[in-house]
Write a protein that holds these residues in place. Structure first.
Motif, short mmCIF file in Angstrom:
data_model
loop_
_atom_site.label_atom_id
_atom_site.label_comp_id
_atom_site.label_asym_id
_atom_site.label_seq_id
_atom_site.Cartn_x
_atom_site.Cartn_y
_atom_site.Cartn_z
N SER A 281 81.46 60.66 34.48
CA SER A 281 82.71 59.90 34.59
C SER A 281 83.68 60.52 35.58
CB SER A 281 83.38 59.80 33.21
OG SER A 281 83.92 61.04 32.82
N THR A 282 83.40 61.73 36.06
CA THR A 282 84.31 62.38 37.01
C THR A 282 83.99 62.02 38.46
OG1 THR A 282 82.99 64.40 37.34
CG2 THR A 282 84.46 64.34 35.42
N VAL A 283 82.91 61.33 38.70
CA VAL A 283 82.50 61.01 40.07
C VAL A 283 83.20 59.72 40.49
CG1 VAL A 283 80.57 60.54 41.60
CG2 VAL A 283 80.28 62.12 39.68
N SER A 284 84.11 59.83 41.43
CA SER A 284 84.89 58.67 41.85
C SER A 284 84.02 57.71 42.66
CB SER A 284 86.11 59.09 42.68
OG SER A 284 85.70 59.80 43.84
N GLY A 285 84.32 56.44 42.54
CA GLY A 285 83.62 55.43 43.32
C GLY A 285 82.35 54.92 42.67
N LYS A 286 81.94 55.53 41.55
CA LYS A 286 80.75 55.09 40.83
C LYS A 286 81.03 55.10 39.34
CE LYS A 286 77.06 56.51 44.02
NZ LYS A 286 75.79 57.28 44.13
N THR A 287 80.40 54.19 38.62
CA THR A 287 80.49 54.23 37.17
C THR A 287 79.57 55.33 36.66
OG1 THR A 287 78.65 52.70 36.78
CG2 THR A 287 80.84 51.72 37.16
N PRO A 288 79.81 55.82 35.45
CA PRO A 288 78.90 56.83 34.89
C PRO A 288 77.45 56.36 34.85
CG PRO A 288 80.90 56.72 33.59
CD PRO A 288 80.96 55.59 34.57
N ILE A 289 77.25 55.09 34.57
CA ILE A 289 75.89 54.55 34.51
C ILE A 289 75.23 54.63 35.88
CG2 ILE A 289 74.51 52.51 33.92
CD1 ILE A 289 77.02 51.67 32.20
N GLU A 290 75.98 54.29 36.92
CA GLU A 290 75.44 54.35 38.28
C GLU A 290 75.08 55.78 38.68
OE1 GLU A 290 77.72 50.53 40.36
OE2 GLU A 290 78.69 52.50 40.31
N PRO A 335 86.21 65.00 31.21
CA PRO A 335 86.50 66.12 32.09
C PRO A 335 87.28 65.72 33.32
CG PRO A 335 84.14 65.75 31.85
CD PRO A 335 84.86 64.58 31.28
N THR A 336 87.78 66.72 33.99
CA THR A 336 88.46 66.49 35.25
C THR A 336 87.50 66.68 36.39
OG1 THR A 336 89.08 68.81 35.34
CG2 THR A 336 90.64 67.29 34.33
N ALA A 337 87.77 66.04 37.52
CA ALA A 337 86.89 66.16 38.68
C ALA A 337 86.92 67.58 39.21
CB ALA A 337 87.34 65.19 39.77
N THR A 338 85.74 68.13 39.46
CA THR A 338 85.63 69.50 39.95
C THR A 338 84.52 69.57 40.98
OG1 THR A 338 86.22 70.25 37.74
CG2 THR A 338 85.39 71.91 39.27
N THR A 339 84.78 70.15 42.11
CA THR A 339 83.73 70.30 43.11
C THR A 339 83.01 71.62 42.93
OG1 THR A 339 85.35 71.24 44.61
CG2 THR A 339 84.91 68.90 44.82
N ALA A 340 81.86 71.77 43.56
CA ALA A 340 81.11 73.02 43.45
C ALA A 340 81.96 74.17 43.97
CB ALA A 340 79.82 72.92 44.26
N PRO A 341 82.06 75.26 43.21
CA PRO A 341 82.93 76.37 43.59
C PRO A 341 82.45 77.05 44.87
CG PRO A 341 81.59 76.94 41.68
CD PRO A 341 81.37 75.48 41.95
N PRO A 342 83.40 77.60 45.66
CA PRO A 342 83.05 78.16 46.96
C PRO A 342 82.15 79.38 46.89
CG PRO A 342 85.34 78.65 46.39
CD PRO A 342 84.84 77.66 45.38
N ASN A 343 82.10 80.07 45.75
CA ASN A 343 81.25 81.25 45.69
C ASN A 343 79.81 80.91 45.34
OD1 ASN A 343 81.38 80.58 43.02
ND2 ASN A 343 82.14 82.56 42.29
N ARG A 344 79.50 79.61 45.35
CA ARG A 344 78.14 79.12 45.13
C ARG A 344 77.59 79.56 43.79
NH1 ARG A 344 75.52 76.36 45.75
NH2 ARG A 344 73.68 76.69 47.01
N SER A 345 78.42 79.53 42.77
CA SER A 345 77.94 79.74 41.42
C SER A 345 78.25 78.50 40.61
CB SER A 345 78.60 80.97 40.78
OG SER A 345 79.98 80.76 40.62
N VAL A 346 77.42 78.21 39.64
CA VAL A 346 77.59 77.02 38.82
C VAL A 346 77.64 77.44 37.37
CG1 VAL A 346 76.63 74.80 38.16
CG2 VAL A 346 76.32 75.63 40.50
N GLU A 347 78.70 77.07 36.68
CA GLU A 347 78.84 77.40 35.28
C GLU A 347 78.48 76.19 34.43
OE1 GLU A 347 82.71 78.85 34.50
OE2 GLU A 347 82.36 80.79 35.45
#
Length: 355
Positions: A281-290, A335-347
């Motif tokens: 649901s945080t991805v703008s321009g698309k529905t969660p289903i899409e 959730p709120t929209a969040t982009t991949a963090p610059p230190n290239r780690s994913v939590e």
């Protein structure tokens, strides 16, 4: 030893069916009345200026230190009347947080292209025939807002969060996933490192490490490890879509984790369905289903590759344990929209709502 390669086609067909069921479950959730009410509630809270956000956080921290509010950070803030409109009231003894609100005035002119032709309108004054009316910022005024924790009244339409898995993990699954992490050149640790915060796991591509919380039940740990392994295999060289928005990468990784769990008769739906729906649901321009539909092929391939190299990966059924197409799981927090963090780690954690 890896599973029999001859079963791969059948396994991939069943994984595709699993993804279809996941998509149907997400659709049932995001179109439910509770989900829609939660979105409508959140939409009532407008974004505030950076300066006002700092003011609110500073005053809320002071209130927390004084024992007036239960949490150190604010969540939803609104004015006195707006809380009344939402069926809540400010609790006795709670002081509002001072912010700067815009002060506007109505101005009118018959020659809009002439900046010096605008004249202020008095209270209740109507424009003359042929005049154009606009609002003009003439200054700021002090206003007050209250955090939701300072109010009581009508319950919020706030859906529950993903539920951590409890109990034991399938025998041998942790060791199989850990071996694939090691083969990919990542060091795996379980830790209560405070830098994890509320995250259940973290993959650091620069440091080539995967960390899993040590205080989780075995079932939650192994599901989180499957999620992080999906990050390792799918996002080390990020796809354009996943790099553009963290939500897409989280949907992919957790979808793979669901399939790995289902292949070992492990029910992850109490966590996975809300988690996937929330991030989608945080991805703008698309529905969660899409969003969920768009990642289906990558998810299926990644899950099939992992299962083909696990000693215990046997996808005996295409049904998600405890889930059918008619099931509508409880919605997650949005959730709120969040982009991949610059230190290239994913939590691997449910994102926190903005104030």
């Amino acid at each position: 030893m890896p599973t029999n390669p001859g079963s791969r086609a059948d396994r991939e067909a069943k994984l595709s069916e699993l993804h279809d069921q996941l998509t149907a479950a997400v659709e049932a959730l995001v179109t439910s009345e509770q989900w829609v009410r939660a979105l409508e509630f959140a939409a009532r809270f407008r974004t505030r200026s950076f300066n006002n956000v700092l003011l609110i956080h500073a005053q809320h921290a002071t209130a927390f230190e004084a024992g007036l509010v239960p949490h150190p950070t604010p969540t939803y803030v609104a004015g006195f009347r707006q809380w009344q409109e939402l069926g809540r009231r400010v609790a006795a003894g709670q002081h509002g947080y001072s912010i700067l609100a815009p002060l506007t005035a109505r101005v009118a002119t018959s020659e809009p292209t002439r900046p010096d032709s605008w004249r202020p309108l008095g209270r209740g004054e109507r424009p003359r025939a042929g005049e154009v009316v606009r609002s003009k910022l003439i200054g700021v005024r002090r206003a007050y807002v209250w955090d939701i924790s300072q109010t009581d009244g009508r319950p919020l339409p706030e859906p529950p969060t993903p539920q951590l898995l409890r109990g034991d993990a399938p025998q041998g699954l942790w060791d199989g996933l850990a071996a694939l992490i090691d083969n990919a050149g990542f060091a795996l640790t379980t830790s209560d490192d405070p830098t994890l915060g509320k995250a259940n796991g973290r993959t650091d591509f620069l440091g080539r490490t995967v960390m899993i919380r040590g205080d989780l039940d075995a079932a939650a740990q192994v599901k989180t490890l499957a999620h992080e392994l999906a990050h390792v295999r799918m996002h080390d060289t990020m796809t354009e879509a996943a790099a553009l928005h963290r939500g897409i990468g989280e949907v992919e990784a957790e979808s793979v984790a669901l399939m790995i769990g289902a292949a070992h008769s492990m029910d992850t739906t109490g966590y996975t369905i809300p988690y996937v729906s929330g991030w989608a649901s945080t991805v703008s321009g698309k529905t969660p289903i899409e969003v969920v539909q768009a990642v289906g092929e990558r998810v299926r391939r990644a899950a099939a590759d992992i299962l083909a190299n696990l000693p215990a990966g046997q996808l005996g059924t295409a049904d998600l344990p405890g889930l059918s197409r008619a099931t509508s799981p409880m919605p997650p927090s949005i959730p709120t929209a969040t982009t991949a963090p610059p230190n290239r780690s994913v939590e691997h954690a449910r994102p926190r709502r903005l104030a």
